[in-house]
Scaffold this active site. Structure first.
Site, PDB file in Angstrom:
ATOM      1  N   GLY A  61     -51.247  43.381  59.457  1.00  0.00           N
ATOM      2  CA  GLY A  61     -51.658  44.643  58.830  1.00  0.00           C
ATOM      3  C   GLY A  61     -51.941  45.638  59.923  1.00  0.00           C
ATOM      4  N   CYS A  88     -51.126  37.414  62.807  1.00  0.00           N
ATOM      5  CA  CYS A  88     -51.626  38.660  63.384  1.00  0.00           C
ATOM      6  C   CYS A  88     -52.934  39.079  62.703  1.00  0.00           C
ATOM      7  CB  CYS A  88     -50.550  39.751  63.317  1.00  0.00           C
ATOM      8  SG  CYS A  88     -50.970  41.180  64.322  1.00  0.00           S
ATOM      9  N   TYR A  89     -52.921  40.189  61.965  1.00  0.00           N
ATOM     10  CA  TYR A  89     -54.137  40.604  61.257  1.00  0.00           C
ATOM     11  C   TYR A  89     -54.655  39.462  60.380  1.00  0.00           C
ATOM     12  CZ  TYR A  89     -57.146  43.472  58.235  1.00  0.00           C
ATOM     13  OH  TYR A  89     -58.212  43.996  57.542  1.00  0.00           O
ATOM     14  N   HIS A 176     -46.190  37.287  66.224  1.00  0.00           N
ATOM     15  CA  HIS A 176     -45.356  37.400  65.022  1.00  0.00           C
ATOM     16  C   HIS A 176     -44.212  36.385  65.069  1.00  0.00           C
ATOM     17  CE1 HIS A 176     -47.157  40.935  63.176  1.00  0.00           C
ATOM     18  NE2 HIS A 176     -47.391  41.353  64.404  1.00  0.00           N
ATOM     19  N   GLU A 178     -42.284  35.623  62.830  1.00  0.00           N
ATOM     20  CA  GLU A 178     -41.177  36.017  61.941  1.00  0.00           C
ATOM     21  C   GLU A 178     -40.158  36.927  62.620  1.00  0.00           C
ATOM     22  OE1 GLU A 178     -44.194  37.114  61.907  1.00  0.00           O
ATOM     23  OE2 GLU A 178     -44.383  39.181  61.197  1.00  0.00           O
ATOM     24  N   ASP A 234     -24.660  44.684  43.715  1.00  0.00           N
ATOM     25  CA  ASP A 234     -25.678  44.123  42.837  1.00  0.00           C
ATOM     26  C   ASP A 234     -25.160  43.901  41.424  1.00  0.00           C
ATOM     27  OD1 ASP A 234     -27.073  44.527  45.130  1.00  0.00           O
ATOM     28  OD2 ASP A 234     -28.191  46.267  44.401  1.00  0.00           O
ATOM     29  N   LYS A 373     -31.533  41.347  49.258  1.00  0.00           N
ATOM     30  CA  LYS A 373     -30.117  41.722  49.330  1.00  0.00           C
ATOM     31  C   LYS A 373     -29.257  40.646  50.001  1.00  0.00           C
ATOM     32  CE  LYS A 373     -27.263  45.342  48.796  1.00  0.00           C
ATOM     33  NZ  LYS A 373     -27.283  46.233  47.612  1.00  0.00           N
TER      34      LYS A 373
END
Ligand code: XMP
Length: 518
Positions: A61, A88-89, A176, A178, A234, A373
């Site tokens: 955050g 993190c946060y 992080h 990710e 889509d 997506k």
């Protein structure tokens, strides 16, 4: 809020503390074949318990945990017995809430950092290298892990960069994992998912399809279903999925507005009618669109005219399909997340074509509501849709209408279609299609400039080439296309498209520009 967690898949909840990273974390979890969902940080422990997730991840955050009004977590969450990973946060919250210490350092830590593994645990096992390059982005730092926590990683600025209380199933990582710049980041996430949260890696394209097929069958019974195909990814994947579920009960409607790209309508008919065997009503309505667009110059007015006529035509056609009770929509997970947040300022009225009004008398089928997506693309591939459809770039609902600056006429649309086809062909030839978010041509139909070709003076229109890189279309940068590629595009457009005598390259990022010109 959710669609999937009926017990078929283990679920990990990603608690969003306002970070740009929450979506990325959710995607990484899914790449590890575990279903994940983003929930707001205001969620209570009781609400979480009701959902019975296998694990909880607290995202990063932007704020400091020490600031007044900093987002917090219902601390009863730590006592649910569900494994928690703070990132993190999120890690700082874990440290603060459970009696550790989070301090302001004098410099923060941004970008690359060298992490020393000091011991081993669930998150950083013995087989990890002793040094890892990781990605940091924080000002406050965890100076003291809570009691009962082992510290297994540290950096020069962060004494407790990786900490865990494996017995309680509570973990924290200051960097992080990710982001791709963090070495072995995905391995760390996987260890949390598989070893701590005991998730089964069953979120695969095949199981997603099976699950959705069952759901659609149960929802629809023997009723008739219609789907508006736009030519985009889509609606194409949604239609193919629903067709797999209910076969001939599905009718697709494709409205050709005359504002499609070159070859697009043929491709839609070829793919759906011939290859997939889907019943397709191909409505050739170009004349009606050009009639209505005569004299319309204002971009918002254009969108309105095109959108309204599209809906009218769709209503006419669907009214003729007996007993149609259901309508397929290609809503994606990011649309679901975004509609849950306070509405962003309206820059352009989007999704007015293909986005049908709420008061239409249909029940909705939204088989892609849970998917990002990239997952939609992989589902499309698995369903046998051709790469040209699955990997197609986004195309605005109003089509070439918002790329003709000035009045929209058939002649102008034809001119733009030719130039646009050259631009896309050259990008394909340079093998840059998948690196570029969108690339297209814009016709400045009300502008003319003087040129000379052979011995003759010309007075023609300019084409603008627009090529952007982006992750989500919210922001974009102009693509640094090679000069020789731009040169080939320019030469070909001027030589092959009569009426065009000048080509410019748009070097505006978003913001301040938008991707489309209108
Ligand atoms: P802008 O031009 O606002 O576009 O930067 C952001 C993304 O949205 C697409 N776009 C649209 N999509 N209907 C759509 O379905 C629309 O009216 C529309 N206008 C823009 C645009 O191509 C880009 O990907």
């Amino acid at each position: 809020m959710t669609q999937i967690d009926d017990g078929s898949f283990d679920t990990v909840l990603v608690v969003d503390f306002g970070a740009q990273y929450a979506q990325l974390i959710a995607r990484r979890v899914r790449e590890a074949h575990v279903y994940s969902e983003i929930v707001p940080h205001t969620i209570t422990a009781a609400e979480i318990a009701e959902r019975q997730p296998a694990g909880i991840i607290l995202s990063g955050g932007p704020k400091s945990v020490h600031v007044d009004g900093a987002p917090a977590l219902d601390t009863d969450v730590y006592d649910l017995g569900i494994p928690v990973l703070g990132i993190c946060y999120g890690a700082q919250l874990v440290a603060r809430d459970l009696g550790g210490e989070v301090s302001r350092t004098d410099r923060g830590e941004y970008g690359r950092a060298e992490l020393d593994r000091v011991g081993s645990g669930v998150l950083l096992a013995n087989d990890e290298p002793e040094q890892l390059t990781v990605w940091m982005s924080h000002f406050d730092t965890i100076t003291q892990a809570p009691e009962g926590f082992a510290v297994t990683g540290r950096t020069p600025a962060t004494p407790a960069a990786v900490m865990e209380n494996a017995e309680r199933g509570i973990f924290g990582v200051q960097y992080h994992p990710e982001v791709v710049h963090s070495q072995h980041g995905q391995d760390l996430l996987k260890r949390f998912l598989y070893d701590a949260a005991k998730c089964r890696p069953t979120w695969t394209m095949t199981s997603i399809i099976e699950h959705e097929v069952e759901k659609v069958r149960a929802q629809v019974g023997s009723a008739r279903v219609i789907c508006a195909l736009s030519g985009g990814v889509d609606s194409a994947v949604a239609a193919a999925l629903v067709h797999k579920a209910i076969g001939p009960q599905l009718t697709c409607v494709y409205v050709d507005t005359g504002l499609m790209r070159e070859g697009e309508s043929d491709q839609v008919v070829e793919t759906f009618q011939r290859n997939q065997g889907i019943e397709l009503q191909h409505v050739r309505a170009a004349d009606r669109f050009f009639d209505r667009l005569a004299g319309v110059l204002d971009p918002e007015e254009k969108r309105k005219v095109i959108g309204e006529l599209f809906i009218r035509i769709f209503e006419e056609v669907s009214g003729g399909i007996d007993d149609a009770k259901f309508l397929v929509q290609g809503t994606l997970y990011p649309d679901v997340i975004e509609s849950g947040t306070p509405e962003a300022a309206k820059i352009k009225s989007h999704h007015n074509v293909g986005g049908l009004p709420d008061d239409m008398d249909f029940e909705l089928i939204e088989p892609l509501r849970a998917l990002f997506k990239d997952e939609v693309r992989r589902v499309g591939e698995e369903l046998g849709l051709p790469p040209e459809i699955v990997w197609r770039q986004p195309f605005p609902g109003p089509g070439l209408g918002v790329r003709i600056i000035g009045e929209v006429t058939l002649e102008r649309a034809d001119l733009l279609r030719k130039a646009d086809a050259i631009v896309r062909e050259e990008i394909k030839r340079a093998d840059l299609e998948r690196d570029i978010w969108q690339v297209f041509a814009v016709l400045l139909a009300d502008v003319r400039s003087v040129g000379v070709m052979g011995d003759e003076r010309t007075y023609g229109h300019p084409i603008v080439i627009r090529a952007v890189t982006s992750d989500d279309a919210m922001t974009a940068d102009w693509a640094r296309l090679p000069y020789d590629l731009l040169e080939r595009m320019s030469n070909r457009i001027i030589n092959e498209v009569q009426g065009i005598n000048r080509v410019a390259y748009d070097i505006t990022s978003k913001p301040p520009g938008t991707i489309e010109w209108e």
